[in-house]
Design a protein around this motif. Structure first.
Motif, PDB file in Angstrom:
ATOM      1  N   HIS A   1      40.397  39.128  40.288  1.00 51.66           N
ATOM      2  CA  HIS A   1      39.293  39.696  39.500  1.00 51.66           C
ATOM      3  C   HIS A   1      37.973  39.605  40.265  1.00 51.66           C
ATOM      4  O   HIS A   1      37.183  40.555  40.299  1.00 51.66           O
ATOM      5  CB  HIS A   1      39.149  38.986  38.154  1.00 51.66           C
ATOM      6  CG  HIS A   1      40.278  39.211  37.206  1.00 51.66           C
ATOM      7  ND1 HIS A   1      40.713  40.463  36.828  1.00 51.66           N
ATOM      8  CD2 HIS A   1      41.061  38.332  36.539  1.00 51.66           C
ATOM      9  CE1 HIS A   1      41.714  40.351  35.984  1.00 51.66           C
ATOM     10  NE2 HIS A   1      41.955  39.059  35.787  1.00 51.66           N
ATOM     11  N   ILE A   2      37.738  38.463  40.886  1.00 52.22           N
ATOM     12  CA  ILE A   2      36.491  38.259  41.634  1.00 52.22           C
ATOM     13  C   ILE A   2      36.438  39.196  42.837  1.00 52.22           C
ATOM     14  O   ILE A   2      35.418  39.838  43.091  1.00 52.22           O
ATOM     15  CB  ILE A   2      36.360  36.782  42.067  1.00 52.22           C
ATOM     16  CG1 ILE A   2      36.161  35.893  40.839  1.00 52.22           C
ATOM     17  CG2 ILE A   2      35.211  36.611  43.055  1.00 52.22           C
ATOM     18  CD1 ILE A   2      36.323  34.400  41.107  1.00 52.22           C
ATOM     19  N   ILE A   3      37.533  39.306  43.573  1.00 58.22           N
ATOM     20  CA  ILE A   3      37.569  40.200  44.735  1.00 58.22           C
ATOM     21  C   ILE A   3      37.332  41.636  44.307  1.00 58.22           C
ATOM     22  O   ILE A   3      36.583  42.379  44.956  1.00 58.22           O
ATOM     23  CB  ILE A   3      38.906  40.063  45.495  1.00 58.22           C
ATOM     24  CG1 ILE A   3      38.983  38.696  46.166  1.00 58.22           C
ATOM     25  CG2 ILE A   3      39.078  41.184  46.515  1.00 58.22           C
ATOM     26  CD1 ILE A   3      40.360  38.360  46.722  1.00 58.22           C
ATOM     27  N   ASN A   4      37.942  42.047  43.212  1.00 59.86           N
ATOM     28  CA  ASN A   4      37.763  43.402  42.710  1.00 59.86           C
ATOM     29  C   ASN A   4      36.289  43.689  42.418  1.00 59.86           C
ATOM     30  O   ASN A   4      35.752  44.723  42.823  1.00 59.86           O
ATOM     31  CB  ASN A   4      38.621  43.610  41.454  1.00 59.86           C
ATOM     32  CG  ASN A   4      38.603  45.036  40.975  1.00 59.86           C
ATOM     33  OD1 ASN A   4      38.613  45.971  41.771  1.00 59.86           O
ATOM     34  ND2 ASN A   4      38.593  45.208  39.663  1.00 59.86           N
ATOM     35  N   GLU A   5      35.629  42.776  41.732  1.00 62.23           N
ATOM     36  CA  GLU A   5      34.206  42.966  41.414  1.00 62.23           C
ATOM     37  C   GLU A   5      33.347  42.930  42.672  1.00 62.23           C
ATOM     38  O   GLU A   5      32.412  43.712  42.820  1.00 62.23           O
ATOM     39  CB  GLU A   5      33.727  41.928  40.403  1.00 62.23           C
ATOM     40  CG  GLU A   5      34.355  42.079  39.030  1.00 62.23           C
ATOM     41  CD  GLU A   5      34.160  43.470  38.419  1.00 62.23           C
ATOM     42  OE1 GLU A   5      33.040  44.006  38.484  1.00 62.23           O
ATOM     43  OE2 GLU A   5      35.143  44.026  37.892  1.00 62.23           O
ATOM     44  N   PHE A   6      33.668  42.014  43.582  1.00 67.21           N
ATOM     45  CA  PHE A   6      32.954  41.920  44.854  1.00 67.21           C
ATOM     46  C   PHE A   6      33.028  43.254  45.601  1.00 67.21           C
ATOM     47  O   PHE A   6      32.022  43.776  46.083  1.00 67.21           O
ATOM     48  CB  PHE A   6      33.564  40.788  45.682  1.00 67.21           C
ATOM     49  CG  PHE A   6      32.964  40.631  47.051  1.00 67.21           C
ATOM     50  CD1 PHE A   6      31.828  39.861  47.234  1.00 67.21           C
ATOM     51  CD2 PHE A   6      33.558  41.236  48.157  1.00 67.21           C
ATOM     52  CE1 PHE A   6      31.281  39.695  48.504  1.00 67.21           C
ATOM     53  CE2 PHE A   6      33.017  41.076  49.421  1.00 67.21           C
ATOM     54  CZ  PHE A   6      31.874  40.311  49.599  1.00 67.21           C
ATOM     55  N   GLN A   7      34.219  43.814  45.693  1.00 63.73           N
ATOM     56  CA  GLN A   7      34.400  45.073  46.412  1.00 63.73           C
ATOM     57  C   GLN A   7      33.679  46.233  45.729  1.00 63.73           C
ATOM     58  O   GLN A   7      33.142  47.106  46.405  1.00 63.73           O
ATOM     59  CB  GLN A   7      35.885  45.377  46.572  1.00 63.73           C
ATOM     60  CG  GLN A   7      36.552  44.430  47.550  1.00 63.73           C
ATOM     61  CD  GLN A   7      38.057  44.604  47.625  1.00 63.73           C
ATOM     62  OE1 GLN A   7      38.701  45.017  46.679  1.00 63.73           O
ATOM     63  NE2 GLN A   7      38.625  44.265  48.777  1.00 63.73           N
ATOM     64  N   LYS A   8      33.656  46.252  44.406  1.00 60.37           N
ATOM     65  CA  LYS A   8      32.952  47.321  43.681  1.00 60.37           C
ATOM     66  C   LYS A   8      31.464  47.354  44.023  1.00 60.37           C
ATOM     67  O   LYS A   8      30.855  48.410  44.057  1.00 60.37           O
ATOM     68  CB  LYS A   8      33.113  47.138  42.171  1.00 60.37           C
ATOM     69  CG  LYS A   8      34.442  47.552  41.629  1.00 60.37           C
ATOM     70  CD  LYS A   8      34.462  47.335  40.124  1.00 60.37           C
ATOM     71  CE  LYS A   8      35.801  47.583  39.515  1.00 60.37           C
ATOM     72  NZ  LYS A   8      35.793  47.315  38.051  1.00 60.37           N
ATOM     73  N   VAL A   9      30.905  46.188  44.257  1.00 58.28           N
ATOM     74  CA  VAL A   9      29.486  46.105  44.584  1.00 58.28           C
ATOM     75  C   VAL A   9      29.255  46.266  46.075  1.00 58.28           C
ATOM     76  O   VAL A   9      28.356  46.989  46.503  1.00 58.28           O
ATOM     77  CB  VAL A   9      28.882  44.765  44.097  1.00 58.28           C
ATOM     78  CG1 VAL A   9      27.462  44.589  44.593  1.00 58.28           C
ATOM     79  CG2 VAL A   9      28.925  44.679  42.577  1.00 58.28           C
TER      80      VAL A   9
END
Length: 152
Positions: A107-115
């Motif tokens: 979940h954290i990686i997904n959000e990191f990549q989105k930004v």
């Protein structure tokens, strides 16, 4: 950020620059809005190092569970660097609702990549347990290749 702004950034409702609904369509920064940073600092260990381009020294702020532990001048590059550690360390009841470490990490990686990925002009570094996990280096025209790399 200035020393004053860096301290105010952790106060609830102190940093919102939105005065009307029209302002929502003019946001051009990745800055935290309203009380987001204050909320993060309430449930984690947060370190901010920041320096304005025209200043010789920057500001270091360390906050643990909403308590300012340190605010002092520091040597740092221009810009702002946030470090968030031990999320929910002070709220055991919230920790029990978290999924497995691997699920939460995804979940954290997904959000990191989105930004991070849509903004090659900004450098991002994602560290897990003192090891570089993802580095997204700022693109500099006519320079040695930069960009996305992963290490395990």
């Amino acid at each position: 950020m200035s020393e004053t702004d860096s301290r105010l950034s952790f106060e609830r409702h102190a940093t919102s620059k939105i005065a009307s609904a029209k302002d929502l369509f003019a946001i051009s920064t990745k800055g935290f809005r309203g009380e987001a940073l204050a909320s993060i600092a309430a449930v984690a260990m947060v370190e901010l190092k920041t320096r304005k381009d025209e200043d010789e020294t920057g500001t270091l702020i360390i906050i643990n569970g909403s308590k300012v532990e340190t605010q002092e001048p520091c040597s740092c590059p221009k810009g702002s660097s946030f470090s968030v550690k031990n999320l929910f360390y002070n709220i055991p009841a919230r920790r029990k609702f978290l999924k497995s470490d691997n699920t939460e990490l995804r979940h954290i990686i997904n959000e990191f990549q989105k930004v991070a990925i849509p903004h090659p002009e900004i450098s991002f570094l994602f560290i897990i347990t003192k090891a570089k996990f993802i580095t997204l280096a700022r693109e500099v025209p006519d320079s040695v290749s930069s960009g996305y790399s992963e290490t395990n």
